[in-house]
Write a protein that holds these residues in place. Structure first.
Motif, mmCIF file in Angstrom:
data_model
loop_
_atom_site.group_PDB
_atom_site.id
_atom_site.type_symbol
_atom_site.label_atom_id
_atom_site.label_comp_id
_atom_site.label_asym_id
_atom_site.label_seq_id
_atom_site.Cartn_x
_atom_site.Cartn_y
_atom_site.Cartn_z
ATOM 1 N N ILE A 4 40.759 32.263 90.479
ATOM 2 C CA ILE A 4 40.440 30.780 90.390
ATOM 3 C C ILE A 4 38.687 30.630 90.249
ATOM 4 O O ILE A 4 38.150 31.027 90.861
ATOM 5 N N ALA A 5 38.674 30.047 88.833
ATOM 6 C CA ALA A 5 37.134 29.974 88.680
ATOM 7 C C ALA A 5 36.494 29.131 88.957
ATOM 8 O O ALA A 5 35.773 28.360 88.221
ATOM 9 N N GLU A 6 36.319 29.130 90.279
ATOM 10 C CA GLU A 6 35.591 27.892 90.999
ATOM 11 C C GLU A 6 34.904 28.554 92.324
ATOM 12 O O GLU A 6 35.461 29.365 92.939
ATOM 13 N N PRO A 7 33.799 28.205 92.653
ATOM 14 C CA PRO A 7 33.101 28.646 93.824
ATOM 15 C C PRO A 7 34.032 28.358 95.218
ATOM 16 O O PRO A 7 34.899 27.349 95.320
ATOM 17 N N GLU A 8 33.950 29.264 96.042
ATOM 18 C CA GLU A 8 35.022 29.236 97.225
ATOM 19 C C GLU A 8 34.869 27.795 97.896
ATOM 20 O O GLU A 8 35.910 27.259 98.521
ATOM 21 N N LEU A 59 47.293 35.316 87.089
ATOM 22 C CA LEU A 59 47.375 33.894 86.850
ATOM 23 C C LEU A 59 46.030 33.462 86.945
ATOM 24 O O LEU A 59 45.275 33.589 87.982
ATOM 25 N N ALA A 60 45.546 32.743 86.231
ATOM 26 C CA ALA A 60 44.205 32.131 86.334
ATOM 27 C C ALA A 60 44.270 30.495 85.959
ATOM 28 O O ALA A 60 44.736 30.144 84.980
ATOM 29 N N PHE A 61 43.521 29.852 86.562
ATOM 30 C CA PHE A 61 43.249 28.551 86.456
ATOM 31 C C PHE A 61 41.798 27.911 86.840
ATOM 32 O O PHE A 61 40.889 28.441 87.233
ATOM 33 N N SER A 62 41.552 26.601 86.456
ATOM 34 C CA SER A 62 40.462 25.856 86.458
ATOM 35 C C SER A 62 39.235 26.672 85.853
ATOM 36 O O SER A 62 38.115 26.705 86.287
ATOM 37 N N LEU A 63 39.735 27.227 84.532
ATOM 38 C CA LEU A 63 38.760 28.059 83.568
ATOM 39 C C LEU A 63 37.673 26.768 83.006
ATOM 40 O O LEU A 63 38.251 25.618 82.752
ATOM 41 N N HIS A 64 36.620 27.224 82.603
ATOM 42 C CA HIS A 64 35.526 26.350 81.906
ATOM 43 C C HIS A 64 35.592 26.971 80.415
ATOM 44 O O HIS A 64 35.796 28.305 80.300
ATOM 45 N N THR A 65 34.926 26.134 79.488
ATOM 46 C CA THR A 65 35.082 26.376 78.247
ATOM 47 C C THR A 65 34.431 27.807 77.941
ATOM 48 O O THR A 65 35.384 28.555 77.025
ATOM 49 N N ASP A 66 33.619 28.217 78.520
ATOM 50 C CA ASP A 66 33.027 29.401 78.094
ATOM 51 C C ASP A 66 33.158 30.460 79.108
ATOM 52 O O ASP A 66 32.529 31.522 79.208
ATOM 53 N N ASP A 67 34.206 30.461 79.642
ATOM 54 C CA ASP A 67 34.685 31.444 80.646
ATOM 55 C C ASP A 67 34.952 33.004 80.099
ATOM 56 O O ASP A 67 35.511 32.811 79.199
ATOM 57 N N PRO A 68 34.285 33.987 80.799
ATOM 58 C CA PRO A 68 34.593 35.099 80.204
ATOM 59 C C PRO A 68 35.961 36.026 80.378
ATOM 60 O O PRO A 68 36.186 36.952 80.037
ATOM 61 N N GLY A 100 46.460 28.381 83.648
ATOM 62 C CA GLY A 100 46.835 27.059 84.502
ATOM 63 C C GLY A 100 45.806 25.982 83.576
ATOM 64 O O GLY A 100 44.634 26.425 83.782
ATOM 65 N N GLY A 101 46.219 25.089 82.810
ATOM 66 C CA GLY A 101 45.352 24.398 82.018
ATOM 67 C C GLY A 101 45.102 24.605 80.853
ATOM 68 O O GLY A 101 45.129 26.260 80.563
ATOM 69 N N ARG A 102 45.135 23.818 79.800
ATOM 70 C CA ARG A 102 45.122 24.363 78.366
ATOM 71 C C ARG A 102 43.798 24.864 78.138
ATOM 72 O O ARG A 102 42.662 24.428 78.257
ATOM 73 N N PRO A 103 43.947 26.117 77.529
ATOM 74 C CA PRO A 103 42.687 26.903 77.335
ATOM 75 C C PRO A 103 41.594 26.133 76.388
ATOM 76 O O PRO A 103 42.137 25.808 75.330
ATOM 77 N N GLY A 104 40.581 26.051 76.553
ATOM 78 C CA GLY A 104 39.553 25.369 75.873
ATOM 79 C C GLY A 104 38.472 26.128 75.359
ATOM 80 O O GLY A 104 37.623 25.988 74.798
ATOM 81 N N TRP A 105 38.841 27.723 75.090
ATOM 82 C CA TRP A 105 37.721 28.723 74.970
ATOM 83 C C TRP A 105 37.595 29.204 73.514
ATOM 84 O O TRP A 105 36.651 29.779 73.243
ATOM 85 N N PRO A 116 34.003 17.450 85.129
ATOM 86 C CA PRO A 116 33.137 18.252 84.292
ATOM 87 C C PRO A 116 33.792 18.511 82.781
ATOM 88 O O PRO A 116 34.771 19.095 82.581
ATOM 89 N N LEU A 117 32.875 18.096 81.823
ATOM 90 C CA LEU A 117 33.489 18.044 80.347
ATOM 91 C C LEU A 117 33.726 19.328 79.738
ATOM 92 O O LEU A 117 33.958 19.509 78.543
ATOM 93 N N ASP A 118 33.566 20.585 80.631
ATOM 94 C CA ASP A 118 33.601 21.814 80.131
ATOM 95 C C ASP A 118 34.950 22.279 80.319
ATOM 96 O O ASP A 118 35.434 23.184 80.440
ATOM 97 N N GLN A 119 35.818 21.324 80.962
ATOM 98 C CA GLN A 119 37.148 21.751 81.360
ATOM 99 C C GLN A 119 38.114 20.751 80.686
ATOM 100 O O GLN A 119 37.852 19.599 80.828
ATOM 101 N N THR A 120 39.160 21.295 80.063
ATOM 102 C CA THR A 120 39.903 20.738 79.227
ATOM 103 C C THR A 120 40.530 19.591 79.979
ATOM 104 O O THR A 120 40.787 18.607 79.337
ATOM 105 N N SER A 121 41.020 19.621 81.319
ATOM 106 C CA SER A 121 41.666 18.567 81.989
ATOM 107 C C SER A 121 40.653 17.160 82.061
ATOM 108 O O SER A 121 41.264 16.252 81.862
#
Lengths: 349, 349
Positions: free
Chosen positions: B74-78, B132-141, B156-161, B205-210
């Motif tokens: 999960i690409a978010e802070p705990e 399984l990865a979710f809550s990615l941001h646009t420039d996620d590595p 999880g979530g449309r890839p925006g990268w 946050p507009l760097d997330q496709t959702s």
């Protein structure tokens, strides 16, 4: 002292020489710094920075046969883990410490007992170097599993799974806990000092030592003044509400309640309000934990027994890393650590 | 059909013969049942039960070179993960599906970008079969990492990268998402149908496709009627409150707000109340998610766009297991799956 040679990748030996320490000391600092005196850690870190040393993790893993990962096992259903801030605080403390040791936190959820076969396979599969386990219940199978497969493990909370068999004695089992009994005693004495005389207790699930120890503290404080009155909850708001309803039914004259955690106190608050009791006017209320935002954002804000949850998480991780790194002189496993609690006074009592 | 021989441990071959299917089919059922027709699954399961067959996991792991574990990243802070019920719901769905496949869920937290080196080492170390990865941001590595090490991954979530490089095209990248744009459009059209005319949007946050897709849905609905008014939040109550304050400052005549998630809507509620606006009298409010308990327990309860969060989690896990098992005819990777949303009407609009 050697100067960095341009173009070549600095070795650990070069770092040690630059810092004027042994290779073993430099290695210990690179692997987390456990058991190295502070001024030597500083010198090695300065050397690392000045030489631009980059540890080779893959090589390190090969040499040490370490995975660079540690499992965190929380013996509670996922719904509890995500709704009680106690768990996120504990995980936060663990994560900070493991990150400082460049070690990956691997969180394993235990929904029910059936999951343990799979968890044992995973732990035995060599995917982690050690384990941190918390919120265990008395008959939890995890301690037997970690013993069987020889997995270094540090527990959060006093182990309650061995009664008289001497299995956990002084050796082997390392744990970190809060002074649950002392904190509970202080809370109830505070209520007594305010003139409260019919003080009820909402206990947590009594197959957990944290709940049992807080009940003991409540009993310590009441020993002189008289009869105990408690009901068992489950550390959730709904469980606290059920227990409060039962207690009011058994004694309508209750003038104070000590709840085993803040979430149960919020459930009790709701029931007291519905029963027409004011807090703290008719009934004074004290909780336990002080994990944001529960106690502070309650209405009225809760007087509570604060435990240093994040600090306990850090400590658990530090003890495990210490154990994995063998300690300064190769010894393993210091004694259990009991951290202090503190009464935080707010409007509810 | 063979009869069970007492005293000997039944083999997979015996199960297959007993069920009247091929060994491959029996094996597929033992490994989760993907791609096997339902009546054959039933026959094999009956045979397993009747013969008392116990799969040998260790042997299976050796043969399949599988670890029996899947990473959830999960690409978010705990602090976000534990405070937004969206994440616990998604994890719950994933856990249920993985448990049905006797596969261990391994949760990896990503506090900041610096953690990715360590996560890459862990993923590359052969400790999990897929991710399984979710809550990615646009420039996620992360997508580059999983590609580099060849880790089967479902998002999880449309890839925006990837924008225009064709990297995610139709092949390889599998994801599950909700119909964010359609759901947002329906919410804003509902507000318009109620006669609301100055409808503001609090975006995630507009760097997330959702978040970006929900903004697009808001724009779709407003295209005919007129000017857009939005501020960017961060999917937290505090971010929603900040955005609401800004929007009221820019246009005091706002008569409706569509918030990009329920948590931001609760922050907006607080600011509206402090500004002396009634909800829904002066300002109608609609959220997004409907993950318990946020929308239902708000005061007033929130009208919101429900997405099937737990179902999306299950689906992600099912697609990954499908991929790991190679599918019925060895094919990999079905198309992305977009799940429907539904407007849930409560008091706030």
């Amino acid at each position: 002292m050697t100067e960095p040679r341009p173009g070549s990748r600095p070795t650990l030996e070069a770092v040690a020489e630059h810092a004027g320490v042994s290779r073993a000391t430099a290695s210990r600092v690179v692997n987390g710094g456990d058991g190295v005196r502070a001024h030597l850690v500083d010198r090695v870190r300065t050397a690392i920075r000045e030489l631009g040393y980059v540890p080779n993790h893959a090589a390190r893993t090969l040499v040490t046969r370490r995975t660079g990962a540690v499992a965190v096992i929380i013996a509670e259903p996922e719904i509890r883990i995500f709704s009680d801030p106690f768990f996120s605080r504990q995980v936060r403390g663990i994560a900070k410490e493991l990150t400082a040791h460049d070690t990956q936190l691997v969180l394993l959820l235990v929904e029910d007992r059936g999951d343990y076969d799979r968890i044992e396979r995973y732990l035995a599969g060599g995917h982690v170097d050690g384990a941190l386990a918390f919120s265990l219940h008395t008959d939890d199978p995890l301690p037997a599993i970690t013993r069987r497969i020889g997995m270094p493990t540090v527990y959060g909370g006093r182990p309650g799974w061995t009664t008289g068999t001497g299995e956990h004695g002084g050796e082997g089992v390392v744990y970190v806990d809060a002074d649950n009994r002392g904190g509970a005693r202080e809370a109830v004495r505070y209520l007594l000092a305010q003139g409260r005389r019919r003080i009820a207790h909402i206990a947590g699930p009594l197959d957990q030592t944290s709940a049992a120890d807080r009940l003991s503290g409540y009993r310590d404080a009441l020993a002189a003044t008289g009869p105990e009155l408690f009901a068992e909850g489950d550390f959730t708001p709904a469980g606290g509400a059920r227990a409060m309803t039962e207690l009011l039914h058994r004694d309508a004259g209750i003038d104070a309640v000590f709840a085993g955690n803040d979430l149960m106190a919020t459930g009790a608050l709701r029931v007291l309000r519905e029963a027409g009791r004011t807090v703290p006017g008719d009934v004074a209320l004290v909780g336990f934990d002080d994990a944001e935002p529960v106690a502070e954002s309650a209405d009225p804000p809760l007087t509570t027994v604060r435990q240093d949850i994040e600090g306990m998480g850090r400590l658990m991780a530090r003890l495990l890393m210490h154990r994995l790194n063998g300690g300064p002189d190769g010894r393993i496993a210091p004694d259990p650590v009991i951290t202090a609690t503190a009464l935080v006074r707010r409007a509810s009592a």
